[in-house]
Design a protein around this motif. Structure first.
Motif, PDB file in Angstrom:
ATOM      1  N   SER A 183       8.004  -1.900  -4.200  1.00 14.94           N
ATOM      2  CA  SER A 183       6.983  -1.271  -3.368  1.00 14.94           C
ATOM      3  C   SER A 183       5.691  -1.111  -4.154  1.00 14.94           C
ATOM      4  N   THR A 184       4.598  -1.061  -3.432  1.00 13.25           N
ATOM      5  CA  THR A 184       3.292  -0.853  -4.053  1.00 13.25           C
ATOM      6  C   THR A 184       2.427  -0.051  -3.100  1.00 13.25           C
ATOM      7  N   THR A 185       1.354   0.508  -3.622  1.00 13.80           N
ATOM      8  CA  THR A 185       0.451   1.300  -2.793  1.00 13.80           C
ATOM      9  C   THR A 185      -0.487   0.378  -2.034  1.00 13.80           C
ATOM     10  N   ILE A 186      -0.627   0.636  -0.749  1.00 16.88           N
ATOM     11  CA  ILE A 186      -1.528  -0.169   0.076  1.00 16.88           C
ATOM     12  C   ILE A 186      -2.589   0.760   0.657  1.00 16.88           C
ATOM     13  N   PRO A 187      -3.855   0.369   0.608  1.00 16.01           N
ATOM     14  CA  PRO A 187      -4.917   1.274   1.052  1.00 16.01           C
ATOM     15  C   PRO A 187      -5.093   1.328   2.561  1.00 16.01           C
ATOM     16  N   PHE A 188      -5.694   2.418   3.022  1.00 16.15           N
ATOM     17  CA  PHE A 188      -6.174   2.579   4.397  1.00 16.15           C
ATOM     18  C   PHE A 188      -5.092   2.725   5.464  1.00 16.15           C
ATOM     19  N   VAL A 189      -3.841   2.947   5.086  1.00 16.23           N
ATOM     20  CA  VAL A 189      -2.800   3.146   6.094  1.00 16.23           C
ATOM     21  C   VAL A 189      -2.078   4.454   5.827  1.00 16.23           C
ATOM     22  N   LYS A 190      -1.481   5.038   6.886  1.00 15.64           N
ATOM     23  CA  LYS A 190      -0.831   6.342   6.753  1.00 15.64           C
ATOM     24  C   LYS A 190       0.381   6.264   5.828  1.00 15.64           C
ATOM     25  N   ASN A 191       1.285   5.356   6.119  1.00 17.52           N
ATOM     26  CA  ASN A 191       2.436   5.173   5.237  1.00 17.52           C
ATOM     27  C   ASN A 191       2.020   4.182   4.162  1.00 17.52           C
ATOM     28  N   ASN A 192       1.512   4.729   3.041  1.00 18.13           N
ATOM     29  CA  ASN A 192       0.775   3.881   2.103  1.00 18.13           C
ATOM     30  C   ASN A 192       1.647   3.163   1.086  1.00 18.13           C
ATOM     31  N   ASN A 193       2.918   2.951   1.394  1.00 16.92           N
ATOM     32  CA  ASN A 193       3.781   2.132   0.542  1.00 16.92           C
ATOM     33  C   ASN A 193       4.083   0.822   1.258  1.00 16.92           C
ATOM     34  N   PHE A 194       3.837  -0.275   0.563  1.00 21.29           N
ATOM     35  CA  PHE A 194       4.178  -1.587   1.104  1.00 21.29           C
ATOM     36  C   PHE A 194       5.251  -2.193   0.219  1.00 21.29           C
ATOM     37  N   ASP A 195       6.376  -2.574   0.821  1.00 18.02           N
ATOM     38  CA  ASP A 195       7.473  -3.174   0.075  1.00 18.02           C
ATOM     39  C   ASP A 195       7.478  -4.676   0.328  1.00 18.02           C
ATOM     40  N   TYR A 196       7.418  -5.449  -0.768  1.00 19.09           N
ATOM     41  CA  TYR A 196       7.427  -6.908  -0.636  1.00 19.09           C
ATOM     42  C   TYR A 196       8.707  -7.397   0.052  1.00 19.09           C
ATOM     43  N   LYS A 197       9.698  -6.540   0.118  1.00 23.01           N
ATOM     44  CA  LYS A 197      10.957  -6.921   0.767  1.00 23.01           C
ATOM     45  C   LYS A 197      10.744  -7.204   2.247  1.00 23.01           C
ATOM     46  N   TRP A 198       9.724  -6.599   2.810  1.00 27.26           N
ATOM     47  CA  TRP A 198       9.431  -6.850   4.222  1.00 27.26           C
ATOM     48  C   TRP A 198       9.101  -8.317   4.478  1.00 27.26           C
ATOM     49  N   LEU A 199       8.644  -9.015   3.456  1.00 24.50           N
ATOM     50  CA  LEU A 199       8.279 -10.427   3.615  1.00 24.50           C
ATOM     51  C   LEU A 199       9.499 -11.340   3.678  1.00 24.50           C
ATOM     52  N   LEU A 408     -17.413   0.599  -5.790  1.00 23.49           N
ATOM     53  CA  LEU A 408     -16.095   0.061  -5.455  1.00 23.49           C
ATOM     54  C   LEU A 408     -14.979   0.841  -6.150  1.00 23.49           C
ATOM     55  N   ALA A 409     -15.215   1.292  -7.389  1.00 23.82           N
ATOM     56  CA  ALA A 409     -14.212   2.073  -8.109  1.00 23.82           C
ATOM     57  C   ALA A 409     -13.964   3.406  -7.412  1.00 23.82           C
ATOM     58  N   VAL A 410     -15.045   4.055  -6.990  1.00 19.55           N
ATOM     59  CA  VAL A 410     -14.905   5.317  -6.250  1.00 19.55           C
ATOM     60  C   VAL A 410     -14.175   5.083  -4.929  1.00 19.55           C
ATOM     61  N   LEU A 411     -14.514   3.997  -4.258  1.00 21.59           N
ATOM     62  CA  LEU A 411     -13.865   3.670  -2.977  1.00 21.59           C
ATOM     63  C   LEU A 411     -12.377   3.425  -3.184  1.00 21.59           C
ATOM     64  N   ALA A 412     -12.027   2.696  -4.256  1.00 21.38           N
ATOM     65  CA  ALA A 412     -10.614   2.424  -4.540  1.00 21.38           C
ATOM     66  C   ALA A 412      -9.834   3.709  -4.762  1.00 21.38           C
ATOM     67  N   LEU A 413     -10.429   4.662  -5.477  1.00 15.95           N
ATOM     68  CA  LEU A 413      -9.771   5.954  -5.696  1.00 15.95           C
ATOM     69  C   LEU A 413      -9.686   6.746  -4.385  1.00 15.95           C
ATOM     70  N   ALA A 414     -10.727   6.648  -3.601  1.00 12.00           N
ATOM     71  CA  ALA A 414     -10.752   7.397  -2.333  1.00 12.00           C
ATOM     72  C   ALA A 414      -9.721   6.895  -1.336  1.00 12.00           C
ATOM     73  N   THR A 415      -9.337   5.619  -1.442  1.00  3.34           N
ATOM     74  CA  THR A 415      -8.368   5.073  -0.482  1.00  3.34           C
ATOM     75  C   THR A 415      -7.013   5.779  -0.564  1.00  3.34           C
ATOM     76  N   LEU A 416      -6.747   6.477  -1.673  1.00  4.46           N
ATOM     77  CA  LEU A 416      -5.474   7.202  -1.779  1.00  4.46           C
ATOM     78  C   LEU A 416      -5.395   8.330  -0.758  1.00  4.46           C
ATOM     79  N   LYS A 417      -6.554   8.814  -0.277  1.00  6.12           N
ATOM     80  CA  LYS A 417      -6.553   9.864   0.741  1.00  6.12           C
ATOM     81  C   LYS A 417      -7.157   9.402   2.065  1.00  6.12           C
ATOM     82  N   MET A 418      -7.801   8.221   2.056  1.00 10.78           N
ATOM     83  CA  MET A 418      -8.408   7.704   3.281  1.00 10.78           C
ATOM     84  C   MET A 418      -7.373   6.905   4.062  1.00 10.78           C
ATOM     85  N   ARG A 419      -6.626   7.585   4.911  1.00 15.22           N
ATOM     86  CA  ARG A 419      -5.584   6.895   5.670  1.00 15.22           C
ATOM     87  C   ARG A 419      -5.662   7.309   7.134  1.00 15.22           C
TER      88      ARG A 419
END
Length: 419
Positions: A183-199, A408-419
């Motif tokens: 799993s990894t963190t994916i930005p801009f979504v509520k459930n912010n974990n994306f698992d490559y297993k889904w592929l 962009l660095a600030v935006l990347a950090l902000a994506t952890l709460k921007m969902r």
């Protein structure tokens, strides 16, 4: 190494020795020490490079101030590598698997870049190391990182679980056991974990094995892409080193919050036991970049060469993978990726128009993108985009790219709460 010395002194109640138990303190010391090495040792290294006449070969690109750089020492990436290694070895926990992997990555890519620069400078071959050898080496590092994540019992996470009441998150908890995950963190979504297993869910019983193959391929792609993108960005004084320092700050913050269960819970991200130790390495990396920038800022007294650019990009890619934040890289490394995409788009469009019309046309006046802003837009170059019409000064281009990198660095950090 100092960590273990002061750990022993702390047992003897030596005053102040306990400070070395805190990651934040050791990170601050690592940044300062790395910066000082870059400044003071860097001066000595530059003198050696000058005496040996290890200068940059300047191609005729018809750019303002281009020939004033002729003879500037190159292979200055050695300064960055030495600063990172010395500082991390002094202030890091050397048994930490994340620190070990970052040290291996630094040496591996530093050796690759050094070999490339050596061939260019001493063998007088402007092409340097053959591209296929670079790719093989980058794939090799990707395999080392991916397989270590798979096999090492220390590289585990605790996945976050949301407790919702009326579709509102009331609490974030973590499972009791440490687990291996893709799993990894994916930005801009509520459930912010994306698992490559889904592929690979369609593979049924083979999915558990196939997902790790997919994951390792992704790691190889990331290491190769970011490393080469940073290499393409290295064309103006201070551009790559300054941009890398900005990215390093953001990665250090991400590593720290991921390795602290309280911050991870607040941000609703995976908790990575031991991951906060990576902040020490990130601090050494930032200090090394800024120390090198002391001499690399316009007008540059030394160039980093592939020794530095390939290493910096690879470090960023590996670091992001280790803290499961690699999907934030398109935002965080936006400057690098746009530079690389400008080259890809330029080449593709040129080949397409040449095949269709018999004459190749360009999108930009010149690529990588930073050179586009150094060319006049008077129509002398047949390109779709002519603005800016007046060429910009090199320091202005670099400073504006830095500002974009900060945003962009600030935006990347902000994506952890921007969902």
């Amino acid at each position: 190494m100092l960590y273990y010395l002061f750990e022993y002194l702390d047992k003897l109640d030596f005053p102040g020795a306990g400070m070395f138990q805190f990651v934040m303190f050791r990170s601050a010391m690592a940044a300062i020490f790395s910066l000082l090495i870059g400044i003071f040792v860097g001066k000595k290294i530059i003198s050696v490079l000058q005496r040996r006449q290890i200068g940059e070969t300047i191609r005729n690109l018809d750019l303002e101030g281009q020939y004033s750089k002729r003879g500037t020492p190159t292979m200055g990436g050695v300064i960055v590598i030495l600063s990172i290694l010395a500082s991390t070895l002094l202030f890091g926990k050397l048994e930490n698997i994340y620190i070990i992997l970052m040290l291996v990555s630094t040496v591996w890519l530093g050796t690759l870049g050094f070999a490339d620069d050596y061939i260019k400078v001493f063998k007088k071959d402007k092409e340097g190391l053959k591209g296929k050898f670079k790719i093989v080496a980058q794939i090799g590092l990707g395999l080392i990182v991916g397989l270590t994540i798979y096999f090492s019992p220390e590289m585990v996470v605790r996945e976050n679980t949301e407790i919702r009441v009326n579709n509102v998150i009331e609490e974030v908890t973590y499972k009791n056991e440490d687990v291996k995950t893709t799993s990894t963190t994916i930005p801009f979504v509520k459930n912010n974990n994306f698992d490559y297993k889904w592929l690979v869910r369609w593979m049924g019983d083979y999915a558990d094995t196939a997902v790790w193959i997919v994951f390792i391929l992704v790691v190889i792609l990331i290491v190769t892409a970011v490393s080469n993108s940073a290499n393409l960005t290295d064309g103006l004084d201070g551009l790559t080193s300054g941009s890398s320092a900005i990215i390093g700050v953001a990665l250090g913050i991400l590593a720290y919050v991921s390795g602290r269960v309280d911050f991870a819970s607040y941000l609703n991200i995976m908790y990575i036991p031991g991951g906060d130790e990576l902040m020490v390495f990130a601090s050494a990396f930032v200090g090394a970049c800024v120390g090198f920038l002391w001499y690399n800022a316009y007008p540059a007294q030394v160039f980093m060469g592939d020794t530095g650019s390939l290493t910096m990009g690879g470090i960023i890619g590996v670091f992001a993978v280790l803290i499961h934040k690699e999907l934030l890289l398109p935002i965080l490394c936006g400057v690098f990726f746009v530079e690389a995409l400008s080259v890809i788009a330029q080449v593709a469009y040129f080949k397409f128009t040449k095949k269709k019309y018999g004459v190749g046309k360009r999108i930009f006046k010149m690529t990588p993108l930073h050179h586009h802003y150094q060319k006049p837009g008077d129509g002398s170059i047949d390109a779709l985009i002519q603005k800016p019409f007046a060429p910009l000064a090199e320091p202005k281009i670099v400073s504006r790219f830095w500002l974009v990198g900060m945003i962009l660095a600030v935006l990347a950090l902000a994506t952890l709460k921007m969902r």
